[in-house]
Design a protein around this motif. Structure first.
Motif, mmCIF file in Angstrom:
data_model
loop_
_atom_site.group_PDB
_atom_site.id
_atom_site.type_symbol
_atom_site.label_atom_id
_atom_site.label_comp_id
_atom_site.label_asym_id
_atom_site.label_seq_id
_atom_site.Cartn_x
_atom_site.Cartn_y
_atom_site.Cartn_z
ATOM 1 N N ILE A 9 0.905 -1.226 -0.055
ATOM 2 C CA ILE A 9 -0.019 -0.011 -0.068
ATOM 3 C C ILE A 9 1.024 1.320 0.071
ATOM 4 O O ILE A 9 2.011 1.255 0.401
ATOM 5 C CB ILE A 9 -0.888 -0.181 1.307
ATOM 6 C CG1 ILE A 9 -2.147 1.022 1.113
ATOM 7 C CG2 ILE A 9 -0.116 0.254 2.662
ATOM 8 C CD1 ILE A 9 -3.237 0.805 2.211
ATOM 9 N N ALA A 10 0.427 2.283 -0.679
ATOM 10 C CA ALA A 10 1.326 3.432 -0.820
ATOM 11 C C ALA A 10 0.390 4.767 -0.704
ATOM 12 O O ALA A 10 -0.768 4.598 -1.227
ATOM 13 C CB ALA A 10 2.166 3.523 -1.791
ATOM 14 N N GLY A 11 0.916 5.752 -0.349
ATOM 15 C CA GLY A 11 0.131 7.060 -0.730
ATOM 16 C C GLY A 11 0.921 8.382 -0.696
ATOM 17 O O GLY A 11 2.263 8.163 -0.325
ATOM 18 N N THR A 12 0.682 9.296 -1.344
ATOM 19 C CA THR A 12 1.553 10.704 -1.687
ATOM 20 C C THR A 12 0.713 11.923 -1.344
ATOM 21 O O THR A 12 -0.276 11.976 -1.694
ATOM 22 C CB THR A 12 1.898 10.659 -3.300
ATOM 23 O OG1 THR A 12 2.556 9.164 -3.548
ATOM 24 C CG2 THR A 12 2.917 11.775 -3.262
ATOM 25 N N LYS A 13 1.443 12.913 -0.809
ATOM 26 C CA LYS A 13 1.021 14.114 -0.653
ATOM 27 C C LYS A 13 1.997 15.426 -1.267
ATOM 28 O O LYS A 13 2.653 15.623 -0.067
ATOM 29 C CB LYS A 13 0.309 14.300 0.849
ATOM 30 C CG LYS A 13 -0.292 15.746 0.910
ATOM 31 C CD LYS A 13 -0.773 15.953 2.475
ATOM 32 C CE LYS A 13 -1.288 17.142 2.774
ATOM 33 N NZ LYS A 13 -1.226 17.526 4.148
ATOM 34 N N GLY A 14 2.193 15.346 -2.296
ATOM 35 C CA GLY A 14 3.191 15.910 -2.807
ATOM 36 C C GLY A 14 3.315 17.514 -2.349
ATOM 37 O O GLY A 14 2.374 18.155 -2.064
ATOM 38 N N SER A 15 4.632 17.742 -1.866
ATOM 39 C CA SER A 15 4.870 19.133 -1.197
ATOM 40 C C SER A 15 6.443 19.575 -1.321
ATOM 41 O O SER A 15 7.268 18.813 -1.083
ATOM 42 C CB SER A 15 4.462 19.349 0.216
ATOM 43 O OG SER A 15 5.181 20.345 0.756
#
Ligand code: UT7
Length: 320
Positions: free
Chosen positions: A186-192
């Motif tokens: 599983i993975a997730g991204t919140k680009g900043s």
């Protein structure tokens, strides 16, 4: 289902140790402040001329030797890939993985690349290795995490430099076709580009910058979410999980998450006291220590979880 087996692990850290007290000789900080907020007491720091590739080679060599002892069917010729998580190599190119191939005389018909994903790099390496092993079921994959974070921090910036250390960890993996085995990624991204970033000179100073409180919030939420989602997807409960192998950034982050899983508090091993945050090496380094201490062993069901710059998070629920 199907999964992977971890047949050998290794690690390497530089000899030099920098304690919180050492740092307070030139920084306006204290052992009490650092330990209370992070759980960190000391960190290993690379010597001049010692790079992430050097630590990676040592950790990989140890993992390969242990894999040969544990599995008579394994030899370097059976490797199909080397994947290294690193963002702090002295070399922009070649990759650390290519240097490992050269230095350890690994076969040439091998895939070798690095993952530049900061603290989530090693768990991505694990996820990519599983996909490769599903395609080539008789193969083996060497995954490595190696960082010289001391190259990326400004030792006059007390809000960042006290948090990081140098080190490497490695693991040799093979496919496990049995129905009972499991591998759920599983993975997730919140680009900043503002919360946690490191930008090269000449456009910037080349140092790591961080909004600590924002990272703290993101890390605690994503670590908890990763574990909850994996449990939901697998139909397992935290009682079915033997250990949760977390990215070793900060004891307070891990403590805040483990309190959400009553009865499982002892399943969240920590060793940042000795090594601090080694970014992409962190999960590899702690995993090796857990195997050497017998805290991890065959036939366990574990979760590996990481979070960091990106911002990004990822995790795997797997039998080993
Ligand atoms: O892989 C992910 C990597 N990053 C992380 O895991 C970091 C997550 N964040 C944290 O763990 C915490 O935010 C920190 C440990 C980084 C900072 O703790 P905090 O409680 O959030 O402190 P803060 O940033 O709110 O700063 C409070 C005070 C400030 O002073 P003033 O403005 O109140 O006078 C800072 O300048 O603490 C000061 N400070 C320090 N004081 C002594 C910041 N760093 C230090 C230090 N020693 N090393």
């Amino acid at each position: 289902m199907a999964g992977i087996q971890i047949i050998g692990t290794g690690s390497a850290v530089p000899e030099k140790i920098l304690s919180n007290d050492d740092m307070s000789t030139w920084l306006d900080t204290s052992d009490e402040w650092i330990y209370k907020r992070t759980g960190i007491k000391r960190r290993h720091i690379a010597a001049e001329g010692e790079g992430a590739h050097d630590l990676a080679i040592r950790a990989a060599r140890q993992a390969l030797e242990r894999a040969k002892e544990a599995d008579s069917g394994f030899s370097e010729e059976k490797l199909i890939a080397v994947i290294t998580a690193s963002m702090s190599s002295d070399y922009i190119c070649p990759t650390v993985s290519c240097i490992i191939q050269e230095e350890l005389s690994l076969p040439e018909d091998i895939t070798a690349y690095d993952i530049n994903a900061a603290c989530t790099g090693f768990v991505y390496a694990l996820q990519n290795a599983f996909r490769m092993l599903k395609e080539d079921k008789d193969g083996y994959v060497l995954i490595v995490g190696s960082e010289c974070m001391s190259r990326l921090v400004d030792y006059n910036d007390r809000s960042v430099c006290v948090l990081f250390g140098d080190g490497a960890g490695a693991a040799v993996l093979r496919f496990d076709p049995s129905d009972e085995s499991m591998f759920l990624p599983i993975a997730g991204t919140k680009g900043s580009r503002k919360i946690l970033y490191c930008r090269k000179p000449p456009v910037s100073d080349g140092f790591l910058h961080m909004n600590g409180q924002e990272v703290y919030r993101f890390a605690s939420n994503s670590l908890r979410t990763a574990i909850e989602r994996l449990l939901e997807r697998s139909g397992l409960s935290i009682e079915d999980i033997d250990q949760v192998v977390c990215h070793q950034a900060n004891a307070r982050i891990i403590d805040s998450v483990r309190r959400r899983f009553p009865g499982a508090e002892d399943k969240f091993y920590q060793h940042m006291e000795e090594y601090a945050n080694t970014s992409g090496a962190s999960v590899a380094l702690v995993m090796n220590e857990m195997f050497q201490k017998g805290i991890l062993h065959e036939n366990m069901t574990i979760i590996c979880a990481a979070f960091g710059a990106g911002l990004s998070w990822n995790a795997v629920l797997m039998t080993i």
